[in-house]
Design a protein around this motif. Structure first.
Motif, PDB file in Angstrom:
ATOM      1  N   ILE A  98       7.676 -32.589 -15.769  1.00 50.43           N
ATOM      2  CA  ILE A  98       7.264 -31.476 -14.956  1.00 50.43           C
ATOM      3  C   ILE A  98       6.238 -30.780 -15.758  1.00 50.43           C
ATOM      4  CG2 ILE A  98       8.158 -29.185 -13.769  1.00 50.43           C
ATOM      5  CD1 ILE A  98       8.973 -31.869 -12.615  1.00 50.43           C
ATOM      6  N   SER A  99       5.030 -30.184 -15.431  1.00 51.57           N
ATOM      7  CA  SER A  99       3.833 -29.901 -15.980  1.00 51.57           C
ATOM      8  C   SER A  99       4.068 -28.611 -16.368  1.00 51.57           C
ATOM      9  CB  SER A  99       2.720 -29.681 -15.052  1.00 51.57           C
ATOM     10  OG  SER A  99       1.516 -29.126 -15.520  1.00 51.57           O
ATOM     11  N   LYS A 100       3.399 -28.390 -17.845  1.00 50.06           N
ATOM     12  CA  LYS A 100       3.470 -26.986 -18.310  1.00 50.06           C
ATOM     13  C   LYS A 100       1.884 -26.666 -18.720  1.00 50.06           C
ATOM     14  CE  LYS A 100       7.713 -26.785 -20.868  1.00 50.06           C
ATOM     15  NZ  LYS A 100       8.601 -26.458 -22.492  1.00 50.06           N
ATOM     16  N   GLU A 101       1.198 -27.349 -18.014  1.00 50.90           N
ATOM     17  CA  GLU A 101      -0.340 -27.318 -17.977  1.00 50.90           C
ATOM     18  C   GLU A 101      -0.757 -26.001 -17.270  1.00 50.90           C
ATOM     19  OE1 GLU A 101      -1.966 -29.022 -20.167  1.00 50.90           O
ATOM     20  OE2 GLU A 101      -0.153 -29.911 -20.510  1.00 50.90           O
ATOM     21  N   GLU A 102      -2.179 -25.747 -17.486  1.00 50.20           N
ATOM     22  CA  GLU A 102      -2.586 -24.450 -16.564  1.00 50.20           C
ATOM     23  C   GLU A 102      -2.821 -25.124 -15.062  1.00 50.20           C
ATOM     24  OE1 GLU A 102      -3.145 -21.278 -17.712  1.00 50.20           O
ATOM     25  OE2 GLU A 102      -2.417 -21.807 -19.628  1.00 50.20           O
ATOM     26  N   MET A 126       6.254 -21.259  -8.936  1.00 50.71           N
ATOM     27  CA  MET A 126       5.059 -22.458  -9.064  1.00 50.71           C
ATOM     28  C   MET A 126       4.465 -22.847 -10.230  1.00 50.71           C
ATOM     29  SD  MET A 126       2.860 -21.444  -5.497  1.00 50.71           S
ATOM     30  CE  MET A 126       2.280 -19.890  -6.231  1.00 50.71           C
ATOM     31  N   VAL A 127       4.620 -24.268 -10.597  1.00 48.65           N
ATOM     32  CA  VAL A 127       3.836 -24.725 -11.590  1.00 48.65           C
ATOM     33  C   VAL A 127       2.959 -25.911 -10.994  1.00 48.65           C
ATOM     34  CG1 VAL A 127       5.645 -24.088 -13.390  1.00 48.65           C
ATOM     35  CG2 VAL A 127       5.626 -26.426 -12.356  1.00 48.65           C
ATOM     36  N   PRO A 167      17.749 -15.694 -22.866  1.00 47.47           N
ATOM     37  CA  PRO A 167      16.247 -15.336 -22.528  1.00 47.47           C
ATOM     38  C   PRO A 167      15.666 -16.794 -21.905  1.00 47.47           C
ATOM     39  CG  PRO A 167      16.733 -15.771 -24.982  1.00 47.47           C
ATOM     40  CD  PRO A 167      17.945 -16.029 -24.240  1.00 47.47           C
ATOM     41  N   TYR A 168      14.903 -16.587 -21.164  1.00 42.88           N
ATOM     42  CA  TYR A 168      13.966 -17.769 -20.392  1.00 42.88           C
ATOM     43  C   TYR A 168      12.813 -18.210 -21.535  1.00 42.88           C
ATOM     44  CZ  TYR A 168      16.630 -16.408 -16.368  1.00 42.88           C
ATOM     45  OH  TYR A 168      17.368 -16.221 -15.374  1.00 42.88           O
ATOM     46  N   GLU A 169      11.931 -17.254 -21.621  1.00 44.60           N
ATOM     47  CA  GLU A 169      10.977 -17.166 -22.689  1.00 44.60           C
ATOM     48  C   GLU A 169      10.047 -18.430 -22.187  1.00 44.60           C
ATOM     49  OE1 GLU A 169      12.981 -17.517 -26.752  1.00 44.60           O
ATOM     50  OE2 GLU A 169      13.090 -15.205 -26.582  1.00 44.60           O
ATOM     51  N   PHE A 170       9.750 -18.374 -21.059  1.00 44.20           N
ATOM     52  CA  PHE A 170       8.626 -19.609 -20.747  1.00 44.20           C
ATOM     53  C   PHE A 170       7.172 -19.068 -21.168  1.00 44.20           C
ATOM     54  CE2 PHE A 170      11.677 -20.194 -16.991  1.00 44.20           C
ATOM     55  CZ  PHE A 170      11.935 -21.471 -17.482  1.00 44.20           C
ATOM     56  N   GLU A 171       6.581 -19.988 -21.804  1.00 48.38           N
ATOM     57  CA  GLU A 171       5.178 -19.446 -22.078  1.00 48.38           C
ATOM     58  C   GLU A 171       4.050 -20.249 -21.499  1.00 48.38           C
ATOM     59  OE1 GLU A 171       4.999 -20.724 -26.306  1.00 48.38           O
ATOM     60  OE2 GLU A 171       6.546 -19.220 -27.020  1.00 48.38           O
ATOM     61  N   ASN A 172       4.518 -21.172 -20.555  1.00 44.78           N
ATOM     62  CA  ASN A 172       3.304 -22.034 -19.665  1.00 44.78           C
ATOM     63  C   ASN A 172       2.986 -21.262 -18.621  1.00 44.78           C
ATOM     64  OD1 ASN A 172       6.381 -22.887 -19.186  1.00 44.78           O
ATOM     65  ND2 ASN A 172       5.187 -23.560 -17.191  1.00 44.78           N
ATOM     66  N   ALA A 173       2.078 -21.632 -17.645  1.00 46.06           N
ATOM     67  CA  ALA A 173       1.371 -21.147 -16.581  1.00 46.06           C
ATOM     68  C   ALA A 173       2.586 -21.186 -15.575  1.00 46.06           C
ATOM     69  CB  ALA A 173       0.198 -21.925 -16.138  1.00 46.06           C
ATOM     70  N   ILE A 174       2.862 -19.949 -15.067  1.00 49.30           N
ATOM     71  CA  ILE A 174       3.730 -19.855 -13.806  1.00 49.30           C
ATOM     72  C   ILE A 174       3.235 -18.927 -12.824  1.00 49.30           C
ATOM     73  CG2 ILE A 174       6.036 -18.961 -13.014  1.00 49.30           C
ATOM     74  CD1 ILE A 174       6.936 -19.823 -15.919  1.00 49.30           C
ATOM     75  N   ALA A 175       3.151 -19.256 -11.449  1.00 49.09           N
ATOM     76  CA  ALA A 175       2.772 -18.194 -10.505  1.00 49.09           C
ATOM     77  C   ALA A 175       3.766 -18.204  -9.606  1.00 49.09           C
ATOM     78  CB  ALA A 175       1.557 -18.749  -9.648  1.00 49.09           C
TER      79      ALA A 175
END
Length: 773
Positions: A736-740, A686-687, A661-669
């Motif tokens: 690499i950003s995990k921010e909004e 995109m991040v 599973p990837y299970e990313f929780e950060n902002a991703i477009a």
């Protein structure tokens, strides 16, 4: 008395005879010395062949490889006639120098190019107790004389030349410079010319990182690199290494205990070939050659001549990050190796495999066209063979090496079958870019450059499908100030003939066949509802959309000004898509992609320095709202698999999809894209500080999955992005950003659909308006 007189006469005669022999000996000796001196003079005058001039001694002609350097300081590859990258003396480990001197020239620091003691020993014992060549003589031979002749007389004359050149080199250079030149020049085979290439190819290290026993291996090769070949004769090379270590102990460079300990270490080679087809970023390096060719044409040297990337020793500093490049290539292999297995499984009972939706006659035509374009056809045609003879040759079995995901395989098959075999493979194009700077961080143009030369990042263009829709949405938001929360009917929608240049009525259908109810624009993009996009392009018109993509440096020459472009009928490259999407993340500012940041000559003089090229293409507000819309794709649309492990335990997961599973929780477009018949699968992700695009498809559009489950972009392309980003995020040094995504100040467009239409008290003020389309 008489007897005494007779003895005296005999003694006098002996003395006269001895004097004659002595005179004869010294005469011969003098003549020999004069002959040798005369031979030296003749050699110095060039009678036995041209001798280097002072200028040539000052600047020995060399072929220096052009080095391609990543943004994190790693060597990505080289362009060369000889794979040689010079290194300075201070970058050589001391134990390497000591091993060289101890083994090749024990009295190196005591002589001036010729070791008289070794020369005399070699002459007396005819070379049976060791040669006489000093390090300086060996350098002279490498730089200025031909290979040793088999003719003894010619070899002797060549030795005179080596001696003279050696003494001249000793006057011209320091001992340290001579050692450096020698190690930079020697050919260690396997395209490893010079110590730096050798250290990289045999141990995957820089010279300074070599251990003493590794230095001993390389020094041991100096006697004859072809014979002492670490790849083919490891046991022999290990024995030679131990001899070198013994010489180091004998000359006091290491203790007896250290020698014994080092000799017990098993020899371990990390063979890393550096051919043009090997290594990382091979497709990028091939594209870079074209960039450099254009640059060379426009930037001649001061004397008017042109730079040569194969011998001028340029240093090309690129934007590529070697770590991210490796992660990208690993992600491609992990996913496509499994996807290919599933595709092959589904093709077992396909009579027209690897093609679908074609007749047997059409299949044969596709194969025949491939034959006509092949190198085999061209070669045989040049040899004067008839078409019939050439066709017949394609049905004759032959031994060949073929690409497999498990490595190169030796097999026997016909050239015709090999065409079908290679056409069955899925290819990919993948590019990663920093949107704020335009720096291209990773570039994967295909699955294996040695077997598939075509670059699917810049060279290839394929239908983009729904990944084109954000350009339509962005145009509508910019012109009409729309909110992601505005609602639109899902019903069928027709744009009549004659409107917007339409020749016929155009009524697009939704992929799920659902047409009832209302959706927000956010849901419309997330679920890729075709009728919503059709309504938007009808409202703004095709021309403003084309105007926008032209500002984003997308080639629109072959994109007609008609409404159907809204659904992604255009053929575009991964390069164009990634750079265009980057403007959305970069607050509406387009930054031209950067692949080369600086070029230096062999002396470190800067020849080229990149200057960023930027332009405004969208308002900050429109760019941010478009990104916000695409965030919906990964929250509740076709990209939701990035958020959880929904596929775990399913047939899809077990058979084809890797990395769950990837299970990313950060902002991703992002945006997925799938074209007709599942010929092309796309994912644009995109991040805040990284935009990555992935395309997956086969060389022929007739090679595709039979159904949407495996053929959609979310299955074909998105997993590569997911695996890549997991690896990238795991490497904390990359930052690499995990921010909004950065939100513009004073945003006037409502993006919070949960509170859309509510007044200050939190009560419902008005329902979202249905757009009047």
């Amino acid at each position: 008395m008489g007897k005494t007189t007779t003895n005296s006469k005999k003694k006098a005669e002996k003395r006269r005879d001895y004097s004659r022999y002595k005179a004869w000996f010294w005469s011969v000796f003098a003549i020999g010395i004069m002959a040798i001196l005369f031979l030296f003079l003749l050699a110095g005058w060039g009678v036995f062949g041209s001798m280097p001039t002072f200028e040539e001694l000052e600047n020995p002609e060399t072929n220096l490889a052009t080095e391609i350097i990543s943004s994190d300081g790693e060597t990505l590859g080289k362009y060369y006639n000889e794979n040689r990258t010079p290194i300075k003396y201070e970058d050589l480990p001391q134990h390497l120098v000591e091993a060289l001197v101890a083994t090749e020239d024990e009295r190196y620091y005591e002589h001036s190019g010729i070791d008289a003691r070794s020369t005399l020993r070699a002459a007396v014992y005819l070379g049976k107790k060791g040669g006489a060549s000093t390090i300086t003589q060996q350098l002279a031979k490498l730089l200025f004389t031909e290979n040793a002749s088999k003719n003894p007389a010619a070899r002797v004359l060549q030795k005179f030349k080596e001696w003279i050149i050696a003494t001249r080199l000793e006057r011209q250079y320091t001992k340290e410079e001579i050692i450096t030149m020698y190690l930079n020049k020697y050919d260690f085979i396997y395209q490893a010319v010079g110590i730096r290439s050798a250290a990289k190819i045999y141990f995957d290290k820089e010279p300074k990182e070599l251990r003493p026993e590794e230095s001993a291996v390389l020094v041991g090769m100096l006697v004859n690199s072809a014979y002492y070949n670490p790849v083919r004769r490891p046991e022999l090379v290990e024995q030679r290494r131990n001899v070198v270590l013994g010489q180091m102990a004998k000359n006091g460079y290491i203790t007896q205990e250290e020698k014994d300990s080092l000799q017990q270490i098993p020899m371990k080679i990390d063979f890393t070939p550096q051919g043009h087809d090997e290594g990382i970023a091979t497709y990028f390096r091939a594209y870079l050659q074209g960039f450099l060719k254009d640059w060379i044409e426009k930037n001649p040297k001061r004397d008017g001549s042109k730079y040569n990337i194969y011998r001028d020793g340029l240093k090309i500093y690129t934007s590529i990050d070697s770590r991210m490049q490796e992660y990208a290539e690993e992600a491609v292999k992990m996913h496509l190796a499994n996807l290919q297995k599933e595709f092959d499984r589904q093709n077992k009972n396909n009579k027209t495999a690897p093609f679908r939706d074609v007749t047997l006659e059409e299949r044969n035509k596709l194969v025949r066209d491939a034959m006509n374009r092949s190198e085999r056809w061209r070669i045989l045609k040049d040899m004067g063979k008839s078409n019939e003879e050439i066709l017949k040759s394609f049905d004759q079995k032959t031994s060949m090496k073929i690409f497999t995901w498990d490595g190169v395989k030796d097999t026997i098959m016909t050239p015709k079958d090999s065409i079908l075999y290679y056409k069955s493979f899925f290819q990919t194009g993948m590019m990663s870019m920093t949107p704020q700077t335009g720096e291209v961080k990773a570039w994967v143009g295909g699955i294996n450059f040695k077997h598939f030369k075509y670059d699917h990042v810049k060279q290839g263009k394929r239908q983009v499908g729904s990944t084109f829709k954000p350009f339509v949405y962005a145009t509508a938001i910019d012109q009409l100030h729309l909110s992601p929360c505005d609602t639109v009917p899902m019903s069928l929608y027709t744009i009549e003939a004659g409107k917007h240049g339409n020749q016929n009525d155009w009524t697009p259908k939704n992929s799920g066949g659902e047409y009832a109810g209302m959706v927000t624009l956010q849901e419309g993009l997330a679920k890729s509802v075709n009728t919503v996009t059709a309504r938007l392009i009808d409202r703004v018109g095709p021309k403003p959309v084309i105007d926008l993509i032209e500002k984003l440096e997308i080639d629109s020459e072959n994109i007609p000004e008609v409404p159907s472009i809204a659904l992604g009928t255009a053929d575009l490259s991964v390069f164009e898509m990634v750079s265009a999407y980057s403007a959305f993340v970069n607050e509406g500012v387009y930054v031209k992609p950067v692949i080369v940041t600086r070029i230096e000559d062999k002396n470190g003089t800067i020849l080229y320095q990149h200057v960023p090229e930027t332009k405004d293409v969208l308002s900050k507000e429109a760019a941010y709202v478009t990104v916000n819309l695409m965030e919906g794709v990964t929250r509740f649309g076709s990209g939701t698999r990035l958020r959880g492990s929904w596929a775990k335990g399913s047939e899809l997961y077990e058979r084809a999809v890797t990395g769950y599973p990837y299970e990313f929780e950060n902002a991703i477009a992002g945006k997925t894209g799938t074209t007709q018949n599942q010929s092309d699968g796309w994912f644009m992700g995109m991040v805040p500080n990284l935009v990555t695009g992935v395309w997956v498809g086969a060389e022929d559009r007739a090679v595709h999955f039979p159904g949407i489950a495996y053929g959609q972009g979310a299955t074909m392309a998105l997993p590569i992005w997911g695996i890549y980003m997991k690896k990238v995020y795991a490497d904390k040094q990359l930052d690499i950003s995990k921010e909004e995504f950065p939100r513009p100040e004073n945003l006037s467009i409502q993006i919070d659909c949960d509170n859309y239409g509510k007044n200050g008290s939190g009560e419902q003020d008005a329902l979202p308006d249905e757009l009047d389309f």
